[in-house]
Design a protein around this motif. Structure first.
Motif: not given
Length: 63
Positions: A45-53
């Motif tokens: 998804y080209e996102i960070t883990v922080s962005e995921f949460f």
């Protein structure tokens, strides 16, 4: 997870083919993804883990 997948316009089949993860079990709550699985999804998804949460609404921490 389903919301993120839908926002990207990806089918379950597409995500499964590109991550080799059984995301249907994650989306139904039958299984909890490991950190390794989350990292694979974030890469796709080209996102960070922080962005995921980020959408999670945690209660504010008391100081």
């Amino acid at each position: 997870m389903q919301q993120l997948r839908n926002e990207r316009g990806y089918s379950q089949e597409y995500v499964i083919e590109n991550t080799h993860l059984d995301i249907s079990r994650y989306e139904t709550g039958d299984s909890i993804p490991t950190l390794r699985s989350l990292l694979k999804l974030c890469k796709l998804y080209e996102i960070t883990v922080s962005e995921f949460f980020a959408p999670l609404d945690y209660p504010p921490k008391e100081k």
